[in-house]
Design an enzyme around this catalytic site. Structure first.
Site: not given
Ligand code: TYM
Length: 332
Positions: A113, A195, A198
């Site tokens: 970032k 990967k 979004k």
């Molecule tokens: P986020 O919003 O980026 O993604 C949500 C979930 O999707 C998974 N993910 C993927 N898995 C496989 N391949 C991909 N290309 C891919 N892109 C996203 C992420 O691993 C995630 O499980 N910081 C977290 C959100 C969060 C969170 C938490 C998760 C905040 N607090 C507490 C677990 C527990 C995030 O930004 O995920």
């Protein structure tokens, strides 16, 4: 016997995609049967990138609707918005006293970032893993279903839990990553660059809300090459990704047959992508339609989020009371 506690969240920074579905939501849906689950839309985490207030609410509602459309049952799990649980920022503040600047600056997602968004390196970005630890520890969760990209954050949550326990007494379990088949699913972008996400190349990301033709177009444009020239060659990662998507959405014999043709150097990627596109269209259509239907009934979604928040607060207020007591903050 009480059920094990599960927590996970998804940021409300855009449309959900196949990475979110296969990396996270699919596990949520399987876990809801046997665990006490808390799943939330991480709207506080989304604030790090300063979203437009006019769009935040519809984003939160859409993410909730897409989770339900993917099979999450709000009667079985608590589904809520992170910002509806004031105990989360309270625990975040407590944990911040146990988190060190040096370790936070070393986190790869923070470094990325800093490189890519020099104009907005705010303190919320630096302490992002602390807030994530608070999300998890506030329910004293044992298991956290996440994709591979979040594993380092989870390791930090374990460190903060351990530090709290060492300083104040044994209180937090150390939360572990959980996946049903144990393999970390990582869906790559269809252009072969990193990967699926979004915010990167939207033409190489398949969203749960994409219509049939958009799905077809994106898959037909996915990166391939001239094909292998030696039997049983190693697959380039972008080809592996297409096979993974096929394995996740097509019938096993279809995937098997294309694998055989890859191994014998007779694979025609055009045909493979056509097949994958049709199977993906069939897979995503019911999810998209149900999510659209759910989003039309804002009152129902509001009720679901409110009930989820009530359950989330019941669990987290107990944790905060316990933590305050251990810390010596029980004055009355
Ligand atoms: P986020 O919003 O980026 O993604 C949500 C979930 O999707 C998974 N993910 C993927 N898995 C496989 N391949 C991909 N290309 C891919 N892109 C996203 C992420 O691993 C995630 O499980 N910081 C977290 C959100 C969060 C969170 C938490 C998760 C905040 N607090 C507490 C677990 C527990 C995030 O930004 O995920």
């Amino acid at each position: 016997m009480s059920k094990e506690i599960v927590v996970s969240g998804i940021r409300s920074t855009g449309y959900l995609h196949l990475g979110n579905y296969f990396g996270a939501i699919q596990n949520y849906v399987l876990m809801q049967e046997n665990y006490e689950c808390y799943f939330f839309v991480a709207d506080y985490h989304a604030l790090t990138t300063h979203p437009d207030p006019k769009e935040l609410k519809s984003n939160v509602f859409r993410v909730a609707a897409e989770n339900i459309a993917s099979g999450l049952d709000p009667n079985k799990v608590a589904l809520f918005a992170q910002s509806d649980i004031p105990e989360i920022p309270e625990l975040y503040l407590m944990l911040n006293m146990l988190a060190y600047k040096g370790e936070l600056e070393k986190v790869p997602t923070f470094k990325e970032k800093v490189r890519n968004h020099t104009d907005n390196v705010n303190a919320g970005l630096l302490t992002y893993p602390v807030l994530m630890a608070a999300d998890i520890l506030v329910h004293r969760a044992a298991k956290v279903p996440v994709g591979k990209d979040q594993e380092q954050h989870l390791e930090m949550a374990r460190n903060f839990a351990e530090r709290f326990n060492n300083r104040y007494g044994d209180f937090f379990p150390e939360p572990q990553v959980f996946r049903f088949n144990n393999d970390a699913v990582k869906i790559m972008s269809l252009d072969g660059n990193g990967k699926m996400s979004k915010s990167e190349n939207v033409n190489a990301t398949i969203f749960l809300s994409d219509d049939d033709n958009t799905i077809r177009k994106k898959i037909m444009k996915a990166k391939t090459d001239a094909g292998p020239t030696e039997h049983n060659s190693e697959m380039p990662d972008y080809i592996q990704n297409l096979f993974l998507l096929m394995q996740l959405t097509s019938r096993p014999e279809v995937t098997e047959s294309f694998k055989n043709s890859f191994n014998t150097c007779t694979v025609r990627y055009g045909d493979m992508k056509k097949q994958l596109a049709e199977d993906m269209v069939a897979f995503l259509r019911p999810i998209r339609e149900k999510a659209a239907e759910l989003q039309k009934d804002e009152d129902a979604l509001r009720r679901i989020l409110k009930e989820g928040a009530d359950r989330g607060r019941a669990s987290s207020s107990k944790t905060i009371a316990g933590a305050r007591k251990l810390m010596g903050m029980n004055y009355y």
